[in-house]
Structures are given as C-alpha cells and as structure tokens.
Design an enzyme around this catalytic site. Structure first.
Site, PDB file in Angstrom:
ATOM      1  N   ARG A 272      -0.837   3.376   7.064  1.00  0.00           N
ATOM      2  CA  ARG A 272      -1.601   2.122   7.033  1.00  0.00           C
ATOM      3  C   ARG A 272      -0.650   0.919   7.158  1.00  0.00           C
ATOM      4  NH1 ARG A 272      -7.042   0.684   4.731  1.00  0.00           N
ATOM      5  NH2 ARG A 272      -7.388   2.709   5.656  1.00  0.00           N
TER       6      ARG A 272
ATOM      7  N   ARG B 197     -43.730 -12.748  -8.100  1.00  0.00           N
ATOM      8  CA  ARG B 197     -42.742 -12.191  -9.036  1.00  0.00           C
ATOM      9  C   ARG B 197     -42.486 -10.696  -8.798  1.00  0.00           C
ATOM     10  NH1 ARG B 197     -45.585 -15.888 -11.470  1.00  0.00           N
ATOM     11  NH2 ARG B 197     -47.205 -14.486 -12.205  1.00  0.00           N
TER      12      ARG B 197
ATOM     13  N   THR C 281     -11.319   3.302  -7.144  1.00  0.00           N
ATOM     14  CA  THR C 281     -11.719   3.800  -8.467  1.00  0.00           C
ATOM     15  C   THR C 281     -12.845   4.817  -8.251  1.00  0.00           C
ATOM     16  OG1 THR C 281     -13.100   1.806  -8.638  1.00  0.00           O
ATOM     17  CG2 THR C 281     -11.071   1.836  -9.909  1.00  0.00           C
TER      18      THR C 281
ATOM     19  N   LYS D 158     -20.560  -6.520 -12.892  1.00  0.00           N
ATOM     20  CA  LYS D 158     -20.435  -5.800 -11.617  1.00  0.00           C
ATOM     21  C   LYS D 158     -21.251  -4.508 -11.642  1.00  0.00           C
ATOM     22  CE  LYS D 158     -19.088  -3.888  -7.864  1.00  0.00           C
ATOM     23  NZ  LYS D 158     -19.398  -4.328  -6.513  1.00  0.00           N
TER      24      LYS D 158
ATOM     25  N   GLY E 150     -26.710   6.256  -0.710  1.00  0.00           N
ATOM     26  CA  GLY E 150     -25.358   6.667  -0.360  1.00  0.00           C
ATOM     27  C   GLY E 150     -24.371   5.535  -0.580  1.00  0.00           C
TER      28      GLY E 150
ATOM     29  N   ASP F 153       0.845  -1.196   0.000  1.00  0.00           N
ATOM     30  CA  ASP F 153       0.000   0.000   0.000  1.00  0.00           C
ATOM     31  C   ASP F 153       0.876   1.240   0.000  1.00  0.00           C
ATOM     32  OD1 ASP F 153      -3.261   0.344   0.992  1.00  0.00           O
ATOM     33  OD2 ASP F 153      -1.979   2.114   0.849  1.00  0.00           O
TER      34      ASP F 153
ATOM     35  N   CYS G 290     -20.225   3.146  -3.874  1.00  0.00           N
ATOM     36  CA  CYS G 290     -20.322   2.288  -5.060  1.00  0.00           C
ATOM     37  C   CYS G 290     -21.599   2.505  -5.860  1.00  0.00           C
ATOM     38  CB  CYS G 290     -20.200   0.830  -4.641  1.00  0.00           C
ATOM     39  SG  CYS G 290     -18.516   0.450  -4.092  1.00  0.00           S
TER      40      CYS G 290
HETATM   41  N1  LIG Z   1     -15.603  -1.021  -0.036  1.00  0.00           N
HETATM   42  C1  LIG Z   1     -16.523  -1.781  -0.599  1.00  0.00           C
HETATM   43  O1  LIG Z   1     -17.516  -2.106   0.053  1.00  0.00           O
HETATM   44  C2  LIG Z   1     -16.382  -2.276  -2.015  1.00  0.00           C
HETATM   45  C3  LIG Z   1     -15.421  -1.744  -2.883  1.00  0.00           C
HETATM   46  N2  LIG Z   1     -15.327  -2.221  -4.166  1.00  0.00           N
HETATM   47  C4  LIG Z   1     -14.306  -1.698  -5.083  1.00  0.00           C
HETATM   48  O2  LIG Z   1     -13.016  -2.154  -4.633  1.00  0.00           O
HETATM   49  C5  LIG Z   1     -12.010  -1.192  -4.943  1.00  0.00           C
HETATM   50  C6  LIG Z   1     -11.249  -0.824  -3.669  1.00  0.00           C
HETATM   51  O3  LIG Z   1     -12.159  -0.187  -2.800  1.00  0.00           O
HETATM   52  P1  LIG Z   1     -11.874  -0.023  -1.238  1.00  0.00           P
HETATM   53  O4  LIG Z   1     -11.132  -1.197  -0.725  1.00  0.00           O
HETATM   54  O5  LIG Z   1     -13.172   0.329  -0.626  1.00  0.00           O
HETATM   55  O6  LIG Z   1     -10.890   1.248  -1.250  1.00  0.00           O
HETATM   56  P2  LIG Z   1     -10.123   1.864  -0.016  1.00  0.00           P
HETATM   57  O7  LIG Z   1     -10.023   3.319  -0.286  1.00  0.00           O
HETATM   58  O8  LIG Z   1     -10.705   1.391   1.265  1.00  0.00           O
HETATM   59  O9  LIG Z   1      -8.645   1.215  -0.109  1.00  0.00           O
HETATM   60  C7  LIG Z   1      -7.813   1.337  -1.213  1.00  0.00           C
HETATM   61  C8  LIG Z   1      -6.360   1.263  -0.767  1.00  0.00           C
HETATM   62  O10 LIG Z   1      -5.524   1.314  -1.937  1.00  0.00           O
HETATM   63  C9  LIG Z   1      -4.358   2.070  -1.618  1.00  0.00           C
HETATM   64  N3  LIG Z   1      -3.713   2.507  -2.862  1.00  0.00           N
HETATM   65  C10 LIG Z   1      -4.063   3.509  -3.708  1.00  0.00           C
HETATM   66  N4  LIG Z   1      -3.231   3.532  -4.764  1.00  0.00           N
HETATM   67  C11 LIG Z   1      -2.330   2.533  -4.590  1.00  0.00           C
HETATM   68  C12 LIG Z   1      -1.226   2.053  -5.351  1.00  0.00           C
HETATM   69  N5  LIG Z   1      -0.892   2.599  -6.525  1.00  0.00           N
HETATM   70  N6  LIG Z   1      -0.521   1.029  -4.864  1.00  0.00           N
HETATM   71  C13 LIG Z   1      -0.835   0.446  -3.670  1.00  0.00           C
HETATM   72  N7  LIG Z   1      -1.878   0.863  -2.923  1.00  0.00           N
HETATM   73  C14 LIG Z   1      -2.616   1.878  -3.367  1.00  0.00           C
HETATM   74  C15 LIG Z   1      -4.876   3.178  -0.735  1.00  0.00           C
HETATM   75  O11 LIG Z   1      -3.857   3.784   0.026  1.00  0.00           O
HETATM   76  C16 LIG Z   1      -5.914   2.423   0.126  1.00  0.00           C
HETATM   77  O12 LIG Z   1      -5.342   1.921   1.310  1.00  0.00           O
HETATM   78  C17 LIG Z   1     -12.733  -0.019  -5.603  1.00  0.00           C
HETATM   79  O13 LIG Z   1     -12.698  -0.177  -6.994  1.00  0.00           O
HETATM   80  C18 LIG Z   1     -14.172  -0.172  -5.093  1.00  0.00           C
HETATM   81  O14 LIG Z   1     -15.103   0.414  -5.990  1.00  0.00           O
HETATM   82  C19 LIG Z   1     -16.130  -3.242  -4.599  1.00  0.00           C
HETATM   83  C20 LIG Z   1     -17.069  -3.813  -3.767  1.00  0.00           C
HETATM   84  C21 LIG Z   1     -17.274  -3.359  -2.411  1.00  0.00           C
HETATM   85  C1  LIG Z   2     -25.976  -5.186  -5.817  1.00  0.00           C
HETATM   86  C2  LIG Z   2     -25.612  -4.967  -4.389  1.00  0.00           C
HETATM   87  O1  LIG Z   2     -26.319  -5.380  -3.492  1.00  0.00           O
HETATM   88  N1  LIG Z   2     -24.454  -4.282  -4.155  1.00  0.00           N
HETATM   89  C3  LIG Z   2     -23.943  -4.055  -2.805  1.00  0.00           C
HETATM   90  C4  LIG Z   2     -23.658  -2.554  -2.607  1.00  0.00           C
HETATM   91  O2  LIG Z   2     -23.390  -2.307  -1.237  1.00  0.00           O
HETATM   92  P1  LIG Z   2     -24.045  -1.026  -0.528  1.00  0.00           P
HETATM   93  O3  LIG Z   2     -23.769  -1.127   0.921  1.00  0.00           O
HETATM   94  O4  LIG Z   2     -23.621   0.220  -1.229  1.00  0.00           O
HETATM   95  O5  LIG Z   2     -25.584  -1.301  -0.908  1.00  0.00           O
HETATM   96  P2  LIG Z   2     -26.985  -1.090  -0.243  1.00  0.00           P
HETATM   97  O6  LIG Z   2     -27.156  -1.882   0.991  1.00  0.00           O
HETATM   98  O7  LIG Z   2     -27.970  -1.318  -1.326  1.00  0.00           O
HETATM   99  O8  LIG Z   2     -27.015   0.450   0.170  1.00  0.00           O
HETATM  100  C5  LIG Z   2     -26.870   1.499  -0.788  1.00  0.00           C
HETATM  101  C6  LIG Z   2     -27.749   2.684  -0.398  1.00  0.00           C
HETATM  102  O9  LIG Z   2     -29.092   2.427  -0.784  1.00  0.00           O
HETATM  103  C7  LIG Z   2     -29.979   2.633   0.305  1.00  0.00           C
HETATM  104  N2  LIG Z   2     -31.104   1.677   0.173  1.00  0.00           N
HETATM  105  C8  LIG Z   2     -30.813   0.348   0.065  1.00  0.00           C
HETATM  106  C9  LIG Z   2     -31.836  -0.584  -0.094  1.00  0.00           C
HETATM  107  C10 LIG Z   2     -33.166  -0.127  -0.123  1.00  0.00           C
HETATM  108  O10 LIG Z   2     -34.122  -0.895  -0.243  1.00  0.00           O
HETATM  109  N3  LIG Z   2     -33.401   1.214  -0.037  1.00  0.00           N
HETATM  110  C11 LIG Z   2     -32.401   2.136   0.119  1.00  0.00           C
HETATM  111  O11 LIG Z   2     -32.663   3.340   0.192  1.00  0.00           O
HETATM  112  C12 LIG Z   2     -29.109   2.388   1.550  1.00  0.00           C
HETATM  113  O12 LIG Z   2     -29.663   3.024   2.673  1.00  0.00           O
HETATM  114  C13 LIG Z   2     -27.791   2.990   1.107  1.00  0.00           C
HETATM  115  O13 LIG Z   2     -27.779   4.395   1.272  1.00  0.00           O
HETATM  116  O14 LIG Z   2     -22.518  -2.177  -3.356  1.00  0.00           O
HETATM  117  C14 LIG Z   2     -21.304  -2.905  -3.038  1.00  0.00           C
HETATM  118  C15 LIG Z   2     -20.156  -2.312  -3.815  1.00  0.00           C
HETATM  119  O15 LIG Z   2     -20.092  -2.440  -5.027  1.00  0.00           O
HETATM  120  O16 LIG Z   2     -19.320  -1.703  -3.141  1.00  0.00           O
HETATM  121  C16 LIG Z   2     -21.510  -4.355  -3.403  1.00  0.00           C
HETATM  122  O17 LIG Z   2     -20.313  -5.054  -3.150  1.00  0.00           O
HETATM  123  C17 LIG Z   2     -22.676  -4.887  -2.551  1.00  0.00           C
HETATM  124  O18 LIG Z   2     -22.907  -6.257  -2.867  1.00  0.00           O
END
Ligand SMILES: NC(=O)C1=CN([C@@H]2O[C@H](COP(=O)(O)OP(=O)(O)OC[C@H]3O[C@@H](n4cnc5c(N)ncnc54)[C@H](O)[C@@H]3O)[C@@H](O)[C@H]2O)C=CC1
Ligand SMILES: CC(=O)N[C@@H]1[C@@H](OP(=O)(O)OP(=O)(O)OC[C@H]2O[C@@H](n3ccc(=O)[nH]c3=O)[C@H](O)[C@@H]2O)O[C@H](C(=O)O)[C@@H](O)[C@@H]1O
Length: 409
Positions: A34, A234, A79, A194, A245, A29, A248
């Site tokens: 961190r 259905r 991203t 995705k 919020g 990282d 993602c």
């Molecule tokens: N957090 C979530 O719930 C989810 C996130 N994602 C996706 O996963 C990806 C990562 O997201 P998070 O883990 O939430 O991000 P994050 O912001 O929590 O962590 C990313 C880490 O990457 C490090 N970093 C940045 N540039 C770097 C580099 N060039 N080399 C090494 N380390 C570097 C940062 O310092 C940071 O610690 C994003 O594309 C996000 O959209 C997908 C599903 C769920």
């Molecule tokens: C398709 C899907 O369920 N995607 C998930 C989602 O996680 P995230 O926590 O952002 O999703 P969420 O629980 O739907 O919440 C998103 C937002 O939508 C709101 N929300 C959610 C469900 C609902 O019925 N009404 C509503 O208003 C929530 O309060 C929140 O503000 O996005 C994640 C991601 O891509 O980071 C992904 O990994 C998770 O599996």
C-alpha cells in the site's frame, strides 16, 4: 503542524489527504504494498474525488511504513469483530497506539478515529499513552462517512469529539476541513454515540424486515404500506432487503452490547437481519419447487447498491445456503471484480437458469427488461430489493416474487 495518520485504508487515506490541504502529513501503514503504491503516486483505493485531491496535495503528503514524530497523530486502523468470541478485536488499535507511544512527546495530540467499544479509550488507549508521556492530549473522534461519498461526507458531516478538554483548539484546527459542527463530549460518550448510530440503523432495518415477512403472511405489499406510513410526519421506516452487510453495521451492535446479558433488542435485530438470506432462499424454493436440480443466477454480491465492497454481504450467506441445498449457483455483479465465488457476465449467469435472484440494489439492474431474461430455462425472478419493473416483467409471462409483497401469492 505536522500530522501522522496511522492506517491508510478507506478512512485513513481520505482523511490524510484532506489534512494535507492545510498541514504536512505523513501517512503510516504496516502494509508495504500500500505504501509503495502511494509512493509511486498511485491510489490503492477508489472514491469519488480522491484522485484529484491526491494530485492537489502531492507536495504535503508522504507515505511510509515507519512511524515518525509529529505534532498530532490520527489513528485509523481496523477494528474487526472476533467472529468466534463476538467481541472487538482491538489488536490493531493496541499496536498502533504503542507505535505512537514510542515517538509522542509532551503536549502533543493523539486522536483515535477507529470505531471501538465503550471504555476502550479510558481502559486501553489512554493508559498506554500516559505510560509514555505525562501530558499528552487525547481525543476519540469516530468516523461516520459512508462509502462512495466518503470525501463529500468527511467535509460536511458533524463530528463527535470525545476529549478531556485538552487541546480543543488543535482539534478544531485538525478538523477545519469539515463544514460540520464539532460536538464536544467525553471519550466514552463519543464511543457510545458512534455505536448507537449504527445500532439504530440495524434495529430500524430489522423492523422493516419484520414488516416484510409479516406482510407476506397477511397478503399485503409491505413496500406500498411503508410508503404510505412514511407520509406520517413522525414515521420513517427503512427498506426491507436480503439482510444487512458491510463491515460496520454488522459489527457495531456487538461492540455496543459486549457481554451485557441485559441487551435484548439489539441482538434480536442482528438475528432478524442475519435470517433474511434464508428468507430469500425460501422465496426461491417456492419459485423452483417443480425443478429437480435448480440453477440460480445471483444478481449482485456487493453489500449494497452501486458499491464494489462485498464485506459481510448477505449474498454470501444466501449463496452458501443455496449451494448446500444442491442448487447450481452462478454469480454476477457489474461493480465487483473479484469475490469468493467466480463471477460471470449477466448473460452467462442467466443462461439456462431457473430463477434470477436480485440481492443487490445496483442501478444497473433497475431497468432489466423481459428480453434480458430470455436465456433462462424457467423464467422466474425473486427480487429481494423491490427494484425491478415487476408489472412489465409479469406482463411478459415471467413469474416475479418480491420480498415483502404478499399480494401475489
Ligand atoms: N470504511 C468505512 O466506511 C468506515 C470505517 N470506520 C472505522 O474506521 C476504522 C478503519 O476502517 P477502514 O479504513 O475501513 O479500514 P481498512 O482496512 O480499509 O484500512 C486500515 C489500514 O490500517 C492499516 N494498519 C493496520 N494496523 C496498522 C498499524 N499498527 N499501523 C499502521 N497501519 C496499520 C492496514 O494495513 C490498512 O491499510 C475502523 O475502526 C472502521 O470500523 C468508520 C466509519 C466508516
Ligand atoms: C448510521 C449510518 O448511516 N451509518 C453508515 C453505515 O454505512 P453503511 O454503508 O454500512 O450503511 P447502510 O447504507 O445503512 O448499509 C448497511 C446495509 O443495510 C442495508 N440496508 C440499508 C438501508 C435500508 O433501508 N435497508 C437495508 O437493507 C444495505 O443494503 C446494506 O447491506 O456505517 C458506516 C460505518 O460505520 O462504517 C457509517 O460511517 C455510515 O454513516
């Protein structure tokens, strides 16, 4: 095998620790703090089960700021959305892939887990790797775990694996920590899958929000109507709320549509969801119409219930708009330690307030009793999550307005 996990955030760190159960893992990282925290044996983030897993794999996991050669590389860097241009900012991905390209050797595997717009693997990532080594294997395996259930989902969810067919056995070995199935496809389809998942959720929530605003005008309770409609085999309508919020679902629909002018439904859903904080403010205005300088207590700034994450929270938009309207806003969230606005305890937030606005569906708010609102100057509530015990509160003389419930007007 040795695995380098590049980016140790919400996704990278749990992934690295799961991989370390079966492999030698080095977490890389760019954030020195961190890495220092991890090297000191502490975790920079909280997730159920993460502490125990960290302790279990302490001999097979190390963290560093310098990229090291490995047999496989898993990239989990951010991203974000470039807010000004409404397009993906792929700068972190480019930098991470370039750092891998500096050390990767023939026959090794590179996996990109970060969420990216369709075509990113083919146009940006694979050419950088191909420039470095002729026969590097590549896969895009987007992550789909949900916060607060990250480990549980990472070890049980199916995975999409976008690959050109090379190194399938290595990929299976890598993801042996999940009981889910691996769905093999090409990288661009994996990118699309995705984004389609999160976009589908955004559009579904927008529909629920539209039902809520329609129900208010028609004079029915959308929540009751949705519950009954969902009895249909259905139909599966989601819950209305104050907006969407999290970093993602607010972002991924824009990654999917890009600059395509033909996309209509997806931007419209984004627009509907982004408009919900204003709609909640409208409900507050009705409650405090008689007050000259209203004081508003915001209950919840986390983007959803029982999490501490405030990224892209609809509370932010609500607070900004309310303050612009001259309201005195106080903010309370039992799960959040720090936020752009000062946070106060619940009693202080409610003390002297004219309206309590429930923005986040934390369980902690569910059982609030009439006595909890005693310190208010005017006892009115706007419940944007249909969370509280409305009948009990109304019986105690509190005026309660519920987003989506048109039966009380
Ligand atoms: N957090 C979530 O719930 C989810 C996130 N994602 C996706 O996963 C990806 C990562 O997201 P998070 O883990 O939430 O991000 P994050 O912001 O929590 O962590 C990313 C880490 O990457 C490090 N970093 C940045 N540039 C770097 C580099 N060039 N080399 C090494 N380390 C570097 C940062 O310092 C940071 O610690 C994003 O594309 C996000 O959209 C997908 C599903 C769920
Ligand atoms: C398709 C899907 O369920 N995607 C998930 C989602 O996680 P995230 O926590 O952002 O999703 P969420 O629980 O739907 O919440 C998103 C937002 O939508 C709101 N929300 C959610 C469900 C609902 O019925 N009404 C509503 O208003 C929530 O309060 C929140 O503000 O996005 C994640 C991601 O891509 O980071 C992904 O990994 C998770 O599996």
């Amino acid at each position: 095998m040795t695995v380098a996990v590049v980016g140790l955030g919400h996704i990278g760190l749990p992934t690295a620790l799961l991989l370390a159960q079966r492999h030698e893992v080095v977490g890389v990282d760019v954030d020195e703090t961190r890495v220092a925290t991890l090297e000191a044996g502490e975790l920079p983030l909280e997730e159920p089960g993460l502490d125990a897993l960290h302790a279990e794999v302490e001999d097979s996991f190390t963290a560093t700021t310098a990229m090291e050669p490995a047999d496989a590389y898993v990239i989990t860097v951010p991203t974000p959305l470039d807010q000004r241009e409404n397009v993906a900012d792929l700068g972190f991905v480019r930098a991470a892939v370039e750092s891998v390209a500096d050390v990767v050797s023939s026959g090794e595997l590179v996996v990109l887990e970060s969420t990216v717009p369709p075509g990113t693997s083919e146009r940006l990532v694979q050419p950088i790797l191909a420039d470095a080594v002729d026969d590097v294997a590549y896969a895009h395996c987007p992550e789909r775990a949900i916060p607060e259930r990250t480990l549980e989902e990472m070890t049980s969810n199916d995975r999409v694996v976008g690959t050109d067919g090379a190194a399938t056995e290595t990929i299976r070995d890598l993801y042996a920590f999940t009981d889910g199935e691996l769905h093999l496809t090409d990288p661009t389809t994996a990118e699309f899958v995705k984004l389609a998942e999160n976009t589908s959720r955004d559009v579904g929530i927008a529909l629920a929000n539209e039902f809520a605003t329609l129900a208010e005008g028609i004079g029915v309770d959308a929540h009751e109507a949705i519950d009954i409609a969902n009895e249909h085999p259905r139909v599966d309508i989601l819950n209305p709320g104050p907006g969407v919020g999290g970093h993602c679902i607010t972002t991924d629909p824009w990654f999917l549509t890009g600059a395509d002018a033909q996309a209509r439904l997806v931007p419209l859903a984004r627009d509907i969801n982004d408009g919900m904080p204003d709609h909640v403010l409208g409900l507050v205005r009705e409650q405090v119409a008689h007050v000259r300088r209203p004081r508003v207590a915001v209950l919840g700034v986390a983007y959803k219930g029982n999490v501490s994450d405030t990224r892209e929270t609809p509370a932010g938009r609500f607070i900004r708009r309310a303050e612009n309207d001259g309201y005195d806003v106080r903010v309370h969230d039992p799960h959040v330690d720090s936020y752009d606005e000062p946070l106060v305890d619940r009693e202080t937030a409610l003390d002297g307030a004219d309206c309590a606005v429930v923005i986040t569906d934390h369980d902690a708010f569910r059982d609030l009793s009439p006595a909890d609102f005693d310190g208010m100057r005017t006892r009115t509530i706007v419940d944007s999550r249909n969370l509280l015990a409305h009948d009990t509160l109304r019986e105690a003389g509190i005026s309660v307005s519920v987003l989506g419930d048109g039966t009380q007007g």
